[in-house]
Design a protein around this motif. Structure first.
Motif, PDB file in Angstrom:
ATOM      1  N   GLY A  75      40.573  -5.934   0.415  1.00 58.87           N
ATOM      2  CA  GLY A  75      41.426  -6.365  -0.801  1.00 58.87           C
ATOM      3  C   GLY A  75      41.613  -5.870  -1.032  1.00 58.87           C
ATOM      4  O   GLY A  75      42.688  -4.693  -0.611  1.00 58.87           O
ATOM      5  N   SER A  76      42.946  -6.007  -2.312  1.00 60.44           N
ATOM      6  CA  SER A  76      44.146  -5.874  -3.074  1.00 60.44           C
ATOM      7  C   SER A  76      43.977  -5.806  -4.794  1.00 60.44           C
ATOM      8  O   SER A  76      43.472  -6.780  -5.595  1.00 60.44           O
ATOM      9  CB  SER A  76      45.416  -6.447  -1.970  1.00 60.44           C
ATOM     10  OG  SER A  76      46.404  -5.853  -2.468  1.00 60.44           O
ATOM     11  N   ASP A  77      45.019  -4.747  -5.031  1.00 58.16           N
ATOM     12  CA  ASP A  77      45.444  -4.944  -6.478  1.00 58.16           C
ATOM     13  C   ASP A  77      46.262  -5.958  -6.307  1.00 58.16           C
ATOM     14  O   ASP A  77      47.649  -5.742  -6.131  1.00 58.16           O
ATOM     15  CB  ASP A  77      45.455  -3.531  -6.852  1.00 58.16           C
ATOM     16  CG  ASP A  77      44.010  -2.915  -7.103  1.00 58.16           C
ATOM     17  OD1 ASP A  77      43.296  -3.396  -7.216  1.00 58.16           O
ATOM     18  OD2 ASP A  77      44.427  -1.188  -7.306  1.00 58.16           O
ATOM     19  N   LEU A  78      46.464  -6.672  -7.545  1.00 60.21           N
ATOM     20  CA  LEU A  78      47.059  -8.098  -8.345  1.00 60.21           C
ATOM     21  C   LEU A  78      47.460  -7.397  -9.454  1.00 60.21           C
ATOM     22  O   LEU A  78      46.822  -7.206 -10.842  1.00 60.21           O
ATOM     23  CB  LEU A  78      46.667  -8.824  -8.587  1.00 60.21           C
ATOM     24  CG  LEU A  78      47.010  -9.642  -7.010  1.00 60.21           C
ATOM     25  CD1 LEU A  78      46.535 -11.087  -6.839  1.00 60.21           C
ATOM     26  CD2 LEU A  78      47.943  -9.832  -5.629  1.00 60.21           C
ATOM     27  N   ARG A  79      48.691  -6.679  -9.888  1.00 65.97           N
ATOM     28  CA  ARG A  79      49.442  -6.702 -10.954  1.00 65.97           C
ATOM     29  C   ARG A  79      49.672  -8.043 -11.853  1.00 65.97           C
ATOM     30  O   ARG A  79      50.396  -8.773 -10.934  1.00 65.97           O
ATOM     31  CB  ARG A  79      50.811  -5.684 -11.262  1.00 65.97           C
ATOM     32  CG  ARG A  79      51.159  -5.587 -12.396  1.00 65.97           C
ATOM     33  CD  ARG A  79      50.450  -4.691 -13.114  1.00 65.97           C
ATOM     34  NE  ARG A  79      50.445  -4.049 -14.210  1.00 65.97           N
ATOM     35  CZ  ARG A  79      51.280  -3.038 -14.919  1.00 65.97           C
ATOM     36  NH1 ARG A  79      51.956  -2.019 -13.521  1.00 65.97           N
ATOM     37  NH2 ARG A  79      52.159  -2.309 -15.817  1.00 65.97           N
ATOM     38  N   LEU A  80      49.327  -8.067 -13.078  1.00 63.29           N
ATOM     39  CA  LEU A  80      49.810 -10.136 -13.380  1.00 63.29           C
ATOM     40  C   LEU A  80      50.598  -9.346 -15.187  1.00 63.29           C
ATOM     41  O   LEU A  80      50.166  -7.872 -15.592  1.00 63.29           O
ATOM     42  CB  LEU A  80      48.039 -10.076 -14.394  1.00 63.29           C
ATOM     43  CG  LEU A  80      47.411 -10.593 -13.773  1.00 63.29           C
ATOM     44  CD1 LEU A  80      45.495 -10.703 -13.857  1.00 63.29           C
ATOM     45  CD2 LEU A  80      47.263 -11.609 -12.136  1.00 63.29           C
ATOM     46  N   PRO A  81      50.804 -10.845 -15.408  1.00 61.81           N
ATOM     47  CA  PRO A  81      52.207 -10.046 -16.850  1.00 61.81           C
ATOM     48  C   PRO A  81      51.326  -9.442 -17.826  1.00 61.81           C
ATOM     49  O   PRO A  81      50.499 -10.068 -18.250  1.00 61.81           O
ATOM     50  CB  PRO A  81      52.885 -11.687 -16.926  1.00 61.81           C
ATOM     51  CG  PRO A  81      52.179 -12.223 -15.715  1.00 61.81           C
ATOM     52  CD  PRO A  81      51.449 -11.795 -14.960  1.00 61.81           C
ATOM     53  N   THR A  82      51.798  -8.509 -18.173  1.00 57.00           N
ATOM     54  CA  THR A  82      51.142  -8.074 -19.850  1.00 57.00           C
ATOM     55  C   THR A  82      50.008  -8.650 -20.520  1.00 57.00           C
ATOM     56  O   THR A  82      51.637  -9.754 -20.979  1.00 57.00           O
ATOM     57  CB  THR A  82      52.112  -7.048 -20.472  1.00 57.00           C
ATOM     58  OG1 THR A  82      52.648  -6.002 -19.653  1.00 57.00           O
ATOM     59  CG2 THR A  82      51.705  -6.404 -21.377  1.00 57.00           C
ATOM     60  N   LEU A  91      45.673  -5.994 -14.535  1.00 52.43           N
ATOM     61  CA  LEU A  91      45.545  -6.063 -12.985  1.00 52.43           C
ATOM     62  C   LEU A  91      44.006  -6.425 -12.835  1.00 52.43           C
ATOM     63  O   LEU A  91      43.120  -5.963 -13.437  1.00 52.43           O
ATOM     64  CB  LEU A  91      45.103  -3.631 -13.252  1.00 52.43           C
ATOM     65  CG  LEU A  91      45.731  -3.675 -11.247  1.00 52.43           C
ATOM     66  CD1 LEU A  91      47.254  -3.805 -10.979  1.00 52.43           C
ATOM     67  CD2 LEU A  91      44.876  -2.074 -10.894  1.00 52.43           C
ATOM     68  N   VAL A  92      44.054  -6.940 -11.298  1.00 49.32           N
ATOM     69  CA  VAL A  92      42.933  -7.621 -11.236  1.00 49.32           C
ATOM     70  C   VAL A  92      42.983  -7.630  -9.553  1.00 49.32           C
ATOM     71  O   VAL A  92      43.840  -7.006  -8.957  1.00 49.32           O
ATOM     72  CB  VAL A  92      43.110  -9.073 -11.081  1.00 49.32           C
ATOM     73  CG1 VAL A  92      42.705  -9.437 -12.965  1.00 49.32           C
ATOM     74  CG2 VAL A  92      43.770  -9.680 -10.000  1.00 49.32           C
ATOM     75  N   HIS A  93      41.452  -7.247  -9.600  1.00 42.15           N
ATOM     76  CA  HIS A  93      41.312  -6.914  -7.725  1.00 42.15           C
ATOM     77  C   HIS A  93      40.949  -8.628  -7.270  1.00 42.15           C
ATOM     78  O   HIS A  93      40.479  -9.245  -7.051  1.00 42.15           O
ATOM     79  CB  HIS A  93      40.369  -6.280  -7.309  1.00 42.15           C
ATOM     80  CG  HIS A  93      39.986  -5.191  -6.198  1.00 42.15           C
ATOM     81  ND1 HIS A  93      41.017  -4.587  -5.508  1.00 42.15           N
ATOM     82  CD2 HIS A  93      39.234  -5.681  -5.182  1.00 42.15           C
ATOM     83  CE1 HIS A  93      40.871  -3.958  -4.671  1.00 42.15           C
ATOM     84  NE2 HIS A  93      39.389  -5.096  -4.057  1.00 42.15           N
ATOM     85  N   LEU A  94      41.874  -8.439  -6.326  1.00 45.56           N
ATOM     86  CA  LEU A  94      41.632  -9.704  -5.480  1.00 45.56           C
ATOM     87  C   LEU A  94      41.186  -9.557  -3.882  1.00 45.56           C
ATOM     88  O   LEU A  94      42.072  -8.532  -3.298  1.00 45.56           O
ATOM     89  CB  LEU A  94      42.721 -10.839  -4.583  1.00 45.56           C
ATOM     90  CG  LEU A  94      43.139 -11.305  -4.132  1.00 45.56           C
ATOM     91  CD1 LEU A  94      41.992 -12.999  -4.164  1.00 45.56           C
ATOM     92  CD2 LEU A  94      44.573 -11.866  -3.205  1.00 45.56           C
ATOM     93  N   ASN A  95      39.712  -9.983  -3.287  1.00 47.83           N
ATOM     94  CA  ASN A  95      39.221  -9.576  -2.502  1.00 47.83           C
ATOM     95  C   ASN A  95      38.692 -10.966  -1.510  1.00 47.83           C
ATOM     96  O   ASN A  95      38.967 -11.560  -1.884  1.00 47.83           O
ATOM     97  CB  ASN A  95      37.607  -9.559  -2.345  1.00 47.83           C
ATOM     98  CG  ASN A  95      37.231  -8.285  -3.102  1.00 47.83           C
ATOM     99  OD1 ASN A  95      37.368  -7.093  -3.304  1.00 47.83           O
ATOM    100  ND2 ASN A  95      37.157  -8.836  -4.710  1.00 47.83           N
ATOM    101  N   ALA A  96      39.436 -10.936  -0.401  1.00 47.02           N
ATOM    102  CA  ALA A  96      39.773 -12.476   0.580  1.00 47.02           C
ATOM    103  C   ALA A  96      39.442 -12.111   1.972  1.00 47.02           C
ATOM    104  O   ALA A  96      39.194 -10.952   2.902  1.00 47.02           O
ATOM    105  CB  ALA A  96      41.753 -12.671   0.617  1.00 47.02           C
ATOM    106  N   MET A  97      39.246 -13.083   2.479  1.00 47.38           N
ATOM    107  CA  MET A  97      38.808 -13.443   3.627  1.00 47.38           C
ATOM    108  C   MET A  97      39.986 -14.483   4.506  1.00 47.38           C
ATOM    109  O   MET A  97      39.405 -15.620   4.057  1.00 47.38           O
ATOM    110  CB  MET A  97      37.161 -14.290   3.691  1.00 47.38           C
ATOM    111  CG  MET A  97      36.818 -14.201   4.861  1.00 47.38           C
ATOM    112  SD  MET A  97      35.204 -14.839   4.941  1.00 47.38           S
ATOM    113  CE  MET A  97      34.061 -13.807   4.089  1.00 47.38           C
TER     114      MET A  97
END
Length: 361
Positions: A249-256, A276-282
């Motif tokens: 998983g990794s954090d993704l910064r989004l436009p305000t 901010l969102v958290h992306l979990n990827a396989m």
């Protein structure tokens, strides 16, 4: 070709280098033919000049053909080919210098030069074949993505905010075009992206039209394209018969955006906020493709829940090895892997967590 090359140079055309190299190949091949014909009709006159001339023309023609091959390659294959061509140029230079100094006869070096050029040519052919296979795979991936978008757009009711009304009329921006643009747009302004995708004309859709069409599409549409793409593309690569899947998983910064409650984070009242969102990827390590993903709000992230959801909805057979870093070790996660009959490797510290309850060497 040389004239066209000079014209392209004057008009600063992107074809300048290619035309120049093609012109040089034509020139030296013609020179080789001229010298070869001279040797047939004037065998006893100026033999040394004709021998030197024909072999030099042949060397330079092969060298510029190699440069043309380099232009058709990309990335690492191009760098390797450039190295091969540099070696070829060095060999040519050494042979010419030794012949000029009188150390060797140019004709006597012809066999060794031909052997070197054969090896170099074989390497260039192999690089060209590898590049063609890479281009073929890229086209296959692109066509598979377009096929997935077309299939999703053919049944828009699951992807739009107002089923039965949105994207039912013939517009400048149909659903398939909108999905392609949302996936493939670059970082330019919206107007610039519209011009690059649709061309610059009086009939090009406006920014307002694009925004209106975009607002009709639900986020689930891109998720549908993602899963449809995975169903369309074939992934043959395995490791000893197993699919290797890495999970992280990794954090993704989004436009305000203060109106986006899903990703909005505000540490204190009146303080600075951000999204901010958290992306979990396989991720498939052998085929270099994402198999699944789950996006969570950063303030309510739960990597264990995301992992379980991706494992449970996966349709992959039992020949799978899942690899994870620290933080994913839990009896619940292991139970879900066992239900799927998946193998798993989870990194863990022996000082805390479930590993402290296990007997390990």
């Amino acid at each position: 070709l040389l004239g066209a090359s000079l014209s392209a140079l004057v008009f600063k055309s992107n074809m300048t280098k290619v035309l120049f190299k093609m012109g040089m190949v034509t020139l030296f091949v013609a020179g080789y033919i001229v010298f070869d014909v001279m040797m047939l009709y004037y065998a006893n006159e100026l033999l040394v000049v004709k021998t030197y001339g024909s072999q030099l023309c042949l060397m330079l023609a092969v060298y510029f053909v190699g440069l043309l091959v380099c232009d058709s390659l990309k990335d690492k294959y191009k760098k390797i080919a450039e190295g091969v061509i540099i070696v070829s140029g060095i060999i040519n230079f050494i042979i010419i210098m030794l012949a000029t100094m009188g150390r060797v006869l140019l004709y006597d070096t012809l066999f060794f030069w031909e052997m070197a050029q054969c090896i170099i040519s074989i390497m260039l052919i192999i690089l060209s074949i590898l590049e063609m296979k890479k281009e073929k795979r890229c086209k296959y991936i692109r066509n598979s993505l377009l096929s997935a978008i077309t299939k999703v757009a053919s049944d828009p009711d699951n992807c739009v905010t107002r089923p039965g009304r949105d994207f039912t009329r013939n517009r400048k921006l149909p659903l398939s075009t909108m999905l392609q643009m949302l996936i493939g747009m670059g970082g330019g302004s919206l107007m610039k992206e519209l011009h690059e995708w649709l061309g610059l004309s009086a009939h090009t859709a406006s920014i307002s039209a694009f925004v209106q069409q975009r607002n009709k599409i639900k986020p689930e549409a891109l998720e549908c394209v993602f899963h449809q793409f995975l169903d369309t593309v074939s992934l043959p690569g395995t490791y000893h018969g197993y699919r290797l899947l890495a999970v992280d998983g990794s954090d993704l910064r989004l436009p305000t955006n203060s109106n986006d409650s899903f990703s909005l984070i505000q540490n204190e009242e009146g303080g600075k906020h951000y999204n901010l969102v958290h992306l979990n990827a396989m991720y498939d390590l052998v085929n270099h493709t994402y198999v699944d993903a789950a996006i969570q709000p950063k303030k309510a992230m739960n990597e264990h829940a995301a992992l379980v959801s991706m494992v449970d909805r996966s349709q992959l057979p039992g020949n799978v090895i899942a690899v994870m870093d620290r933080g994913y070790e839990s009896f619940n996660n292991i139970a879900h892997f066992q239900e799927k009959d998946w193998k798993y490797i989870i990194r863990a510290k022996d000082s805390y967590g479930i590993i402290t309850k296990l007997k390990v060497p």
